[in-house]
Every structure is written in structure tokens, then in C-alpha cells.
Design an enzyme around this catalytic site. Structure first.
Site, PDB file in Angstrom:
ATOM      1  N   ASP A  72      -7.093   3.038  -8.769  1.00 45.79           N
ATOM      2  CA  ASP A  72      -5.820   3.748  -8.631  1.00 45.79           C
ATOM      3  C   ASP A  72      -4.688   2.753  -8.860  1.00 45.79           C
ATOM      4  O   ASP A  72      -3.738   2.664  -8.079  1.00 45.79           O
ATOM      5  CB  ASP A  72      -5.704   4.384  -7.244  1.00 45.79           C
ATOM      6  CG  ASP A  72      -4.565   5.397  -7.144  1.00 45.79           C
ATOM      7  OD1 ASP A  72      -4.220   6.002  -8.175  1.00 45.79           O
ATOM      8  OD2 ASP A  72      -4.026   5.572  -6.035  1.00 45.79           O
ATOM      9  N   ASP A  93      -4.088  -1.544  -1.682  1.00 45.48           N
ATOM     10  CA  ASP A  93      -4.763  -0.246  -1.540  1.00 45.48           C
ATOM     11  C   ASP A  93      -5.938  -0.061  -2.505  1.00 45.48           C
ATOM     12  O   ASP A  93      -5.816   0.610  -3.537  1.00 45.48           O
ATOM     13  CB  ASP A  93      -3.758   0.892  -1.706  1.00 45.48           C
ATOM     14  CG  ASP A  93      -4.338   2.231  -1.275  1.00 45.48           C
ATOM     15  OD1 ASP A  93      -5.482   2.239  -0.771  1.00 45.48           O
ATOM     16  OD2 ASP A  93      -3.669   3.261  -1.441  1.00 45.48           O
TER      17      ASP A  93
END
Length: 322
Positions: free
Chosen positions: A202, A219
Site C-alpha cells: 500500500d 504502515d
């Protein structure tokens, strides 16, 4: 659409008590950070710098899958790649409190990246290339490759059944989804690529931070096996200069690792997948109170008309990445 809200029991007291269960002493300040899938808080610590506490969405990943992510981050940190790795307490990085799994990381300070900045795109390419070079022999057995066509088929059915999709648009949506899936099938058959490899999964601009000149990856919640282009194409922000932006990304990337240019033809595949999966994600999470607050327009016809226009644009511009 009827799933129970998973964070109903995550009260402010639960957040503080979870942190203090690790032997830390909070000053009771807590500040929610932008995170839709999980819940992330900055929590004040007595006589120290605040820490970042991440509570994983119940039922999304198993503890083993989360631990695999943590193990990857620890190895990347040891190899000198700038990442936000979870802190260790008593030899562990993943903890549980009141049925919530959570982790703690140091607070990072830095500046967000600018869209379309060619120098930054080159630096992003270098960082992703370094990441891929260091992980070229790694596998993530607990997070295998998910074929984009499979994910798109599942997501498109969820969107088609979403009660907010106006009935007058269902037929058009179904037709566009079918056309895109057909395009995906043809493109995947025509574009053989290297084996799947470890990816961030991502890697968009908001998951990068410029910490005093050092680009840091944040993340890794979606890390898995995939293709290199998946960690690059999301940084292309302007359609009119997409080849130039891709060129900067790839030039930086190849300072560390060779890039298979055949993967460029798959950008359309991943773009179609992301648009449909993103809409399905909002529909699937609608019972989480954060989602109606963040996406109030999701219930309006304008959202769906724009979504259909975006899918139509992907179809019209298919195959123009070289």
C-alpha cells in the site's frame, strides 16, 4: 453491511490501560491519528516522548499474520532501511488487551511528500528499490499473493449489492466491471512477469514521511507477496506527465534493483482492482461509525456517478503506460 462495529469496546480508558499493561506510565493524553482500517493513537508518556499505539481491526489479520509483518519490519530495520518498526517489550512486539491486539512504535516527526515532485519520485524509487533488493529472497507464507482478478471479482459483487448504489446505475456498473475483468484477463495472459516477491502493498504518498531528509516507510499493514510495480505506480499523480514520473521512479529504483519493464502493462490491472476494491472496502466497513463520518458522500448519487466515470476512464486509457 450488518457487521457489528469492532471498536465499540475500545474506549479511552482501554487505550491507556493497554499501554500501561506494558509497564509504561501514561500522562493520560491521547490523540487519535488518521487510520480507517485500524485505530491508531498518539499516547503521552510521563517524562518521555509520546508513543504511537496501533490497535488492529479484530478479525482482519490473525496474530500469526500480524507477527509476520512485525518480523519483516524488524529485519528491514536491522538492514538499514528506514521503517517504523514496532517496539519490543520482554521480547515481544504484539500484545493483547481486552481482546484487542496492539503494538507500539516510536513517534516519528517529519514532513509529508509533495505530489509529482520529480526529485522526490527519484528518491522514492531508490527507497523502494532498496527495499526490494534487500527482500528479494523473502517470502511471506501467511500473506500470499492474491490475484488481482480474484480480488476484483469478489469486490465487484460486493459493490453491485451495495444498497447505496442507485438501482438505475446497477446495469452500467455491472457492464463496466465485466469489461474491466475481461481486460485484466487478456493483459495478464499477455504479460508474463517475474515471480511474486515481497512488497509493501500500500505504498502511496501518505505512507511515506520525510524525516530530516530520510524517507521513511510507514504502515506495512498490507505487506504481502506481489509484483514490484505495485509499490511504484501509486506515486504517479498526474496523467499528463505519467511517463516522466514513472521514468524518475524506475531510474531511482534501478540504482538498487533491476526492474522488469513488462510489469508496466499491469498498471491498468492494479488500477482497476484498486478502484473497485476501495469502493467495496467502504461498503464492507459501513457499520464502523468512522466510515459514515469520513465518507458521507458515499450514499449520494454523485459519488457513484464519479466512480463509474473513473472506471470508464480506466477502460478508455487502457494500455497507455509506455
Amino acid at each position: 453491511m450488518t457487521q457489528q462495529h469492532p471498536y465499540g469496546a475500545l474506549t479511552p480508558d482501554t487505550v491507556i490501560n493497554a499501554v500501561e499493561s506494558l509497564g509504561l506510565y501514561s500522562d493520560f493524553r491521547q490523540y487519535p491519528l488518521n487510520s480507517y482500517e485500524n485505530r491508531v493513537y498518539q499516547v503521552g508518556i510521563e517524562d518521555s516522548t509520546p508513543l504511537i499505539v496501533k490497535f488492529y481491526r479484530p478479525g482482519r489479520w490473525t496474530p500469526a499474520q500480524i507477527q509476520e509483518e512485525h518480523d519483516v519490519l524488524a529485519m528491514l530495520d536491522q538492514q538499514g532501511i528506514a521503517v517504523a518498526a514496532p517496539m519490543t517489550f520482554d521480547g515481544k512486539t504484539l500484545f493483547e488487551y481486552n481482546n484487542f491486539h496492539f503494538s507500539v512504535t516510536q513517534k516519528l516527526t517529519g514532513m509529508p511528500l509533495e505530489a509529482g515532485d520529480l526529485d522526490q519520485l527519484y528518491a522514492i524509487g531508490e527507497l523502494v528499490g532498496h527495499l526490494h533488493h534487500q527482500t528479494q529472497t523473502w517470502t511471506t507464507p501467511k500473506r500470499p499473493l492474491i490475484e488481482p482478478k480474484v480480488r476484483t471479482l469478489t469486490a465487484s459483487k460486493l459493490v453491485e449489492n451495495c444498497p447505496f448504489l442507485p438501482k438505475t446505475l446497477v446495469a452500467r456498473y455491472r457492464q463496466l466491471a465485466q469489461q474491466l475483468i475481461e481486460k485484466m484477463t487478456i493483459t495478464e495472459q499477455r504479460c508474463p512477469t517475474n515471480r511474486p516477491r515481497f512488497i509493501h502493498g500500500d505504498c502511496h504518498r501518505s505512507n511515506l514521511l520525510n524525516c530530516e531528509g530520510t524517507l521513511t516507510l510507514l504502515d506495512f499493514d498490507d505487506c504481502r507477496m506481489g509484483l514490484a510495480i505495485q509499490d511504484l505506480w501509486l506515486h504517479v499523480s498526474e496523467a499528463d506527465t505519467k511517463q516522466q514520473q514513472l521514468s524518475e521512479l524506475i531510474e531511482g529504483y534501478e540504482n538498487y534493483h533491476p526492474f522488469d519493464t513488462r510489469e508496466l502493462d499491469l498498471i491498468d490491472v492494479f488500477m482497476a482492482e484498486r478502484h473497485i476494491a476501495y469502493t467495496a472496502w467502504i461498503a464492507e466497513r459501513w457499520q464502523d461509525p468512522a466510515f459514515p463520518a469520513i465518507f458521507p458522500h458515499f450514499k449520494g448519487e454523485d459519488f457513484w456517478l464519479q466512480h463509474l466515470n473513473d472506471l470508464d476512464d480506466i477502460l478508455k486509457q487502457w494500455g497507455q503506460w509506455r
